[in-house]
Write an enzyme that holds these catalytic residues in place. Structure first.
Site, short mmCIF file in Angstrom:
data_model
loop_
_atom_site.label_atom_id
_atom_site.label_comp_id
_atom_site.label_asym_id
_atom_site.label_seq_id
_atom_site.Cartn_x
_atom_site.Cartn_y
_atom_site.Cartn_z
NE ARG A 1 15.99 22.67 14.33
CZ ARG A 1 14.84 23.01 13.72
NH1 ARG A 1 13.71 23.00 14.40
NH2 ARG A 1 14.84 23.36 12.46
CG ASP B 1 6.64 23.02 17.31
OD1 ASP B 1 7.69 23.61 17.05
OD2 ASP B 1 6.59 21.80 17.57
CG LEU C 1 8.52 10.08 12.88
CD1 LEU C 1 7.48 9.05 12.44
CD2 LEU C 1 7.94 11.48 12.82
N GLY D 1 1.37 19.53 17.99
CA GLY D 1 1.86 19.51 19.37
C GLY D 1 1.91 20.91 19.97
CD GLN D 2 0.98 23.05 25.70
OE1 GLN D 2 0.21 22.19 26.12
NE2 GLN D 2 1.80 23.73 26.47
N GLY E 1 7.01 12.31 21.05
CA GLY E 1 6.08 13.44 20.86
C GLY E 1 5.23 13.23 19.62
CG HIS E 2 7.09 13.29 15.78
ND1 HIS E 2 8.43 13.20 16.06
CD2 HIS E 2 6.92 14.47 15.14
CE1 HIS E 2 9.05 14.27 15.60
NE2 HIS E 2 8.15 15.08 15.05
P1 AMP Z 1 8.18 18.42 13.65
O1 AMP Z 1 8.54 17.07 13.10
O2 AMP Z 1 9.20 18.94 14.62
O3 AMP Z 1 7.78 19.40 12.58
O4 AMP Z 1 6.88 18.19 14.54
C1 AMP Z 1 5.73 17.59 14.00
C2 AMP Z 1 4.61 17.70 14.99
O5 AMP Z 1 4.99 17.05 16.21
C3 AMP Z 1 4.28 19.16 15.35
O6 AMP Z 1 2.87 19.30 15.48
C4 AMP Z 1 4.98 19.32 16.66
O7 AMP Z 1 4.38 20.32 17.49
C5 AMP Z 1 4.79 17.95 17.27
N1 AMP Z 1 5.78 17.73 18.33
C6 AMP Z 1 7.11 17.93 18.26
N2 AMP Z 1 7.68 17.70 19.47
C7 AMP Z 1 6.67 17.37 20.32
C8 AMP Z 1 6.62 17.04 21.70
N3 AMP Z 1 7.70 16.99 22.46
N4 AMP Z 1 5.40 16.77 22.24
C9 AMP Z 1 4.27 16.82 21.48
N5 AMP Z 1 4.27 17.13 20.16
C10 AMP Z 1 5.46 17.40 19.59
#
Ligand code: AMP
Length: 297
Positions: free
Chosen positions: A187, A150, A33, A147-148, A36-37
């Site tokens: 990533r 994705d 995390l 999150g926007q 963003g999360h």
């Molecule tokens: P992930 O762990 O990458 O599957 O992301 C989980 C959630 O966090 C998804 O809804 C993503 O769009 C959101 N997310 C990932 N990176 C960001 C970011 N930089 N800003 C806002 N939300 C994010």
């Protein structure tokens, strides 16, 4: 904060919450995390009585040859962050809990799953839609936060929720960035300092195009070309396109209503995506759920 790993435990814990009349906010993640999360979790705790976060690196959304085995993980750090942010329940299942032997049913997402990232990650959005639907069924949240960053994922999840009449509202929060513009991503841990410098071309290009849009440029091809000028040193530009953020259809002609400029590149073996919203009404940094109230859904 309750940490649960099994589905029966989760059901029992959340039944008690629901029976007490509390609203449930849900933030699905793949862990490792970052801020963003955290921004999604804060949105949830601000709006809902209790927040559920899932940390699950979903094998079904990785294509052969992708980074499933080396996807970054730090369970302890994730737990501490969730605790600090006031999460009520942290769900951390093993793959066998979500995909027991004999698992055979998936959500087919249609053409939206073949656009943009789908062209390069066949089956990815089937995997995303299937796991998110399963998680919605398990958690039964009132609100779910995405999150926007994705953007295609948010469009597809909205579509699934509508098509399958899932009783949850989807809220989309703006992309959180490093001070130098790089969109936060788990990533990013793969990027060496030198490669990270090259990656900054993505946000630089998107911001330059966004500035031209706000100065009146409405030609999608010209705006995409502005981004491409900054995408130097990438191993591949998978796409750089202006699309309708709800349908993901490519836009041609003049941009007359909210659009999204989306980019995916390969850089030193890492796939990076980013986007900006181009909103004629200037609301691009707000929750994009406003698009629905604009009648663009
Ligand atoms: P992930 O762990 O990458 O599957 O992301 C989980 C959630 O966090 C998804 O809804 C993503 O769009 C959101 N997310 C990932 N990176 C960001 C970011 N930089 N800003 C806002 N939300 C994010």
């Amino acid at each position: 904060m309750r940490i649960v790993r099994s589905i029966p435990e989760l059901r029992v814990a959340l039944k008690a919450v629901r029976d007490s009349g509390q609203s449930i906010g849900f933030v699905p993640t793949m862990g490792f995390l970052h801020e963003g999360h955290a921004s999604l979790i804060r949105q949830s705790t601000a709006r809902c009585d209790t927040t559920v976060v899932s940390v699950f690196v979903n094998p079904a959304q990785f294509c052969p040859g992708e980074d499933l085995a080396r996807y970054p993980r730090d369970v302890e750090r994730d737990q501490n962050l969730c605790l600090r942010l006031g999460v009520g329940t942290l769900f951390m299942p093993e793959p066998a809990e979500i995909y027991p032997t004999g698992f055979a049913t998936s959500i087919e997402v249609g053409p939206m799953g073949d656009a943009l990232c789908g062209r390069f990650r066949p089956g990815h959005f089937r995997g995303v839609a299937t796991v998110v639907t399963k998680l919605f069924n398990l958690v039964q949240p009132d609100l779910a936060f995405f999150g926007q960053k994705d953007l295609q994922q948010t469009s597809i999840i909205r579509r699934v929720v509508k098509d399958l009449n899932l009783p949850v509202d989807i809220l989309v929060a703006p992309t959180v960035r490093e001070p130098d513009g790089l969109a936060l991503s788990s990533r990013n841990a793969y990027l060496s300092p030198k490669v990270r410098q090259t990656a900054l071309g993505i946000s630089r290009g998107l911001f330059a195009a966004e500035a031209r849009f706000h100065a009146g440029e409405r030609d999608p091809g010209s705006l995409a070309a502005t981004v491409r000028q900054e995408l130097t040193g990438m191993d591949a530009i998978q796409y750089c396109e202006v699309v309708d953020p709800l349908t993901l259809d490519g836009l041609t002609g003049t941009i007359a209503r909210s659009a999204a400029l989306c980019v995916a590149v390969l850089l030193d073996g890492t796939r990076l995506i980013d986007n900006v919203l181009l909103s004629p009404s200037g609301e691009a940094t707000q929750f994009i759920s406003h698009l629905e109230s604009e009648g663009q859904a």
